[in-house]
Design an enzyme around this catalytic site. Structure first.
Site, short mmCIF file in Angstrom:
data_model
loop_
_atom_site.label_atom_id
_atom_site.label_comp_id
_atom_site.label_asym_id
_atom_site.label_seq_id
_atom_site.Cartn_x
_atom_site.Cartn_y
_atom_site.Cartn_z
N HIS A 171 -10.81 -1.16 4.99
CA HIS A 171 -10.89 -0.38 6.48
C HIS A 171 -10.30 0.99 6.37
O HIS A 171 -10.78 2.18 6.68
CB HIS A 171 -10.65 -1.29 7.32
N ASN A 172 -8.85 0.80 6.10
CA ASN A 172 -8.06 2.01 6.04
C ASN A 172 -8.48 3.11 4.91
O ASN A 172 -8.12 4.26 5.25
CB ASN A 172 -6.58 1.59 5.67
N SER B 188 -6.43 -3.47 13.73
CA SER B 188 -6.45 -2.16 13.69
C SER B 188 -7.02 -1.72 15.16
O SER B 188 -7.45 -2.45 15.90
CB SER B 188 -7.86 -1.91 12.90
N GLU C 124 -11.17 4.96 6.39
CA GLU C 124 -10.52 5.63 7.15
C GLU C 124 -10.08 6.96 6.73
O GLU C 124 -10.38 8.02 7.35
CB GLU C 124 -9.58 5.13 8.16
P1 NBP Z 1 7.30 -0.26 14.55
O1 NBP Z 1 7.62 0.53 13.66
O2 NBP Z 1 6.84 0.34 15.80
O3 NBP Z 1 8.11 -1.50 14.80
C1 NBP Z 1 8.70 -2.18 13.83
C2 NBP Z 1 9.12 -3.52 14.01
O4 NBP Z 1 9.44 -4.15 13.01
C3 NBP Z 1 10.16 -3.62 15.01
O5 NBP Z 1 10.10 -4.61 16.10
C4 NBP Z 1 11.42 -3.74 14.13
O6 NBP Z 1 12.49 -4.72 14.70
C5 NBP Z 1 10.96 -4.77 13.12
N1 NBP Z 1 11.72 -5.01 11.71
C6 NBP Z 1 11.60 -4.23 11.03
BR1 NBP Z 1 11.36 -2.59 10.83
N2 NBP Z 1 12.50 -4.76 10.23
C7 NBP Z 1 12.74 -6.17 10.50
C8 NBP Z 1 13.42 -7.27 9.78
N3 NBP Z 1 13.92 -7.37 8.36
N4 NBP Z 1 13.33 -8.39 10.53
C9 NBP Z 1 12.70 -8.44 11.71
N5 NBP Z 1 12.16 -7.39 12.28
C10 NBP Z 1 12.02 -6.16 11.70
O7 NBP Z 1 5.99 -0.73 13.73
P2 NBP Z 1 4.42 -0.87 14.46
O8 NBP Z 1 3.92 0.39 14.13
O9 NBP Z 1 4.52 -1.73 15.49
O10 NBP Z 1 3.81 -1.57 13.06
C11 NBP Z 1 3.90 -3.18 12.87
C12 NBP Z 1 3.00 -3.58 11.64
O11 NBP Z 1 1.69 -3.29 12.08
C13 NBP Z 1 3.50 -2.68 10.52
O12 NBP Z 1 2.85 -3.60 9.43
C14 NBP Z 1 2.20 -1.56 10.44
O13 NBP Z 1 1.75 -1.04 9.40
C15 NBP Z 1 1.08 -2.22 11.15
N6 NBP Z 1 -0.14 -1.49 12.03
C16 NBP Z 1 0.56 -0.27 12.89
C17 NBP Z 1 -0.51 0.23 13.44
C18 NBP Z 1 0.01 1.60 14.04
O14 NBP Z 1 -1.01 2.39 14.59
N7 NBP Z 1 1.39 1.84 14.58
C19 NBP Z 1 -1.66 -0.09 13.41
C20 NBP Z 1 -2.06 -1.22 12.50
C21 NBP Z 1 -1.18 -2.02 11.90
P3 NBP Z 1 13.85 -3.42 15.31
O15 NBP Z 1 13.40 -3.26 16.74
O16 NBP Z 1 14.86 -4.64 15.20
O17 NBP Z 1 14.08 -2.51 14.37
#
Ligand code: NBP
Length: 491
Positions: free
Chosen positions: A198-199, A141, A202
């Protein structure tokens, strides 16, 4: 250290998924002296990331090594490996695990899923991948800034895997009073479950802040900028938190296009990605009244119906008259209402975790959970220290509301809380989370609720039986309600 120039040196850690979270977490890990192999499904993303950071230097031998394929990635990391996966939650996590196995990862390799995965998926993966990979779940988080400079990390899985992950997780997490904002939470899905709650909290926190703003905006003549000052003042007291702090900033922000307050220009339709809904659904499944969290999810759903609300606004009548409140007093009362409601929302989140540990066979340390939320995460707040203290005072506290500090705070502020909810109702300003938190408080302190009438109704139409106040629990009775001679039988 130049990232590209070191790409034959072995790595101690690997990370898959260079999205918003992954790219920032990689830099954080490298900043702590680890050489990290990186891989992303779309190779151009890896190349772009490495070229952006080609000139970066990392201390203590830390660095980055880009990989074009998973086979190259596996070969680049010294076994037994630690691999962090930050891809979209859901089938992508399963796909990555299968691809890792095909590429040569083995049962001693720890695969840490850092995404917002559903905890039941983590339980399933941990079980199904045993003997193939050491699958481990960890909530992360703090958004992109947290990932880069210190998130709150909520790990759950095999304790042996945690022993190996621990130095990395402790190094990269946020620190409060020198303590890392991470701790082992329990087996299989415990970490992802705690991240989900937590979420959910939030969601409630954000909704309560929104309601405080909306009421003050609706019944006073204060501008968003002035309300920014109000929230900045709130942030100087017991409400001090990241969310209140950014609210003050947001309310003072002007739209660079029109010069109007930006909050008036942003469309009032809230999005959501699912973790709040999961929390509310799980609360219903476990029979835990997490009403403020559920209201926050429902309020987002109501906001999403912008067209319906716009049409209804021209048809449905609101209250005719509105009293003008004394502004300073109302600002103080809203602060009190916000604090009391927030206490209830957190109490509900902790009640949910209490039920979950019984249901899923975990032993959660609630004082530690509040401690690791004090830094790095979105709900970080001074107030969490009070929760840690409460659980350290009484380990098996039945409800946070019963702790002497929280009980005293609510007793001292409840008149203002009630006044704020009444004023909102009279003014026709929706405050569902304030009102439901207050109803939760009143219901929890009610020795008697109308469920006796409800049970009678259930028995009347469906022979669902009832217990009696003058008989031991667990003895059930039925009345033949419509027979000419009323007769009760024990069933
Ligand atoms: P993004 O949307 O920024 O990135 C997603 C990533 O997943 C990219 O690297 C993408 O690769 C990859 N991906 C996908 Br989509 N499908 C795939 C597949 N079938 N095989 C391999 N790679 C794949 O996501 P993010 O915001 O970095 O979030 C990542 C995780 O962290 C999620 O579970 C999210 O819920 C969680 N999270 C996010 C936040 C936040 O604030 N953003 C906070 C806490 C937790 P590509 O480049 O090839 O499409």
């Amino acid at each position: 250290m130049n990232a590209m120039s070191q790409d034959t040196e072995p790595c101690t850690v690997g990370l898959i998924g260079l999205g918003v979270m992954g790219r920032n977490l990689v830099l954080n890990i490298a900043d702590h002296g680890y050489r990290v192999a990186v891989y992303n499904r779309t190779g151009s993303v890896t190349a772009e990331f490495l070229s952006q950071h080609a000139g970066d230097t990392f201390p203590d031998g830390g660095g980055l090594r880009g990989c074009d394929s998973l086979a190259q990635f596996i070969a680049a990391i010294t076994a037994p490996r630690v691999i962090v996966v930050l891809v979209k939650a859901g089938p992508a996590v399963d796909a990555v695990c299968e691809q890792l196995i095909s590429a040569g990862a083995g049962p001693k390799d720890i695969v840490v899923d850092g995404g917002n995965s559903l905890w039941t998926d983590t339980i399933r993966r941990e079980r199904d991948l045993r003997g193939k990979l050491a699958f481990f779940g960890s909530g992360v988080s703090g958004g992109e800034v947290g990932a880069r400079y210190g998130p709150s990390l909520m790990p759950g899985g095999d304790p042996a895997a945690w022993d190996r992950l621990r130095p990395i997780w402790e190094a990269i997490s946020a620190k409060v009073d020198g303590e890392p904002c991470t701790t082992y939470l329990g087996p299989d899905g415990a970490g992802h479950y705690v991240k989900m709650v937590h979420n959910g909290i939030e969601y409630a926190d954000m909704q309560l802040i929104g309601e405080a703003y909306h009421l003050l905006r609706s019944v006073t003549d204060m501008t968003p900028g002035q309300l920014g000052d109000v929230f900045a003042a709130y942030n100087g007291g017991e409400l001090e938190s990241y969310l209140v702090e950014i609210t003050a900033d947001i309310l003072r922000q002007e739209d660079p296009v029109t010069g109007r307050p930006l909050v008036d220009v942003i469309l009032d339709r809230a999005g959501m990605k699912g973790t709040g809904t999961w929390t509310a659904v799980n609360a219903m499944e476990l029979g835990v009244p997490a009403t403020a969290i559920a209201e926050a999810v429902m309020a987002r759903a109501m906001s999403a119906d912008k067209d319906g609300r716009t049409a209804a606004a021209n048809v449905l009548a609101g209250p005719r008259t509105q009293a003008t409140p004394e502004k300073d007093a109302l600002v103080d009362s809203v602060r009190d209402a916000l604090y009391c409601s927030k206490i209830c929302a957190y109490a509900q989140g902790f009640q949910l975790m209490r039920a979950a540990q019984t249901e899923y066979g975990w032993t959660l340390d609630f004082g530690e959970i509040a401690r690791i939320w004090r830094g790095g995460c979105i709900i970080r707040a001074v107030f969490l220290e009070r929760i840690t203290e409460a659980y350290r005072r009484t380990g098996d506290l039945a409800n946070l509301l019963l702790d002497e500090y929280f009980a005293g705070e609510i007793a001292r502020r409840q008149d203002q809380w009630r006044e704020v909810v009444s004023r909102a109702v009279l003014a026709g300003v929706p405050c569902p989370a304030f009102a439901s938190a207050l109803a939760y408080y009143d219901a929890y302190r009610s020795e008697t609720l109308p469920a006796s009438l409800l049970q009678a109704q259930r028995d009347y139409f469906g022979a669902h039986t009832y217990e009696r106040v003058d008989q031991p629990r667990g003895r059930f009775f039925h009345l033949d309600w419509t027979a000419s001679t009323r007769r009760q039988v024990e069933v």
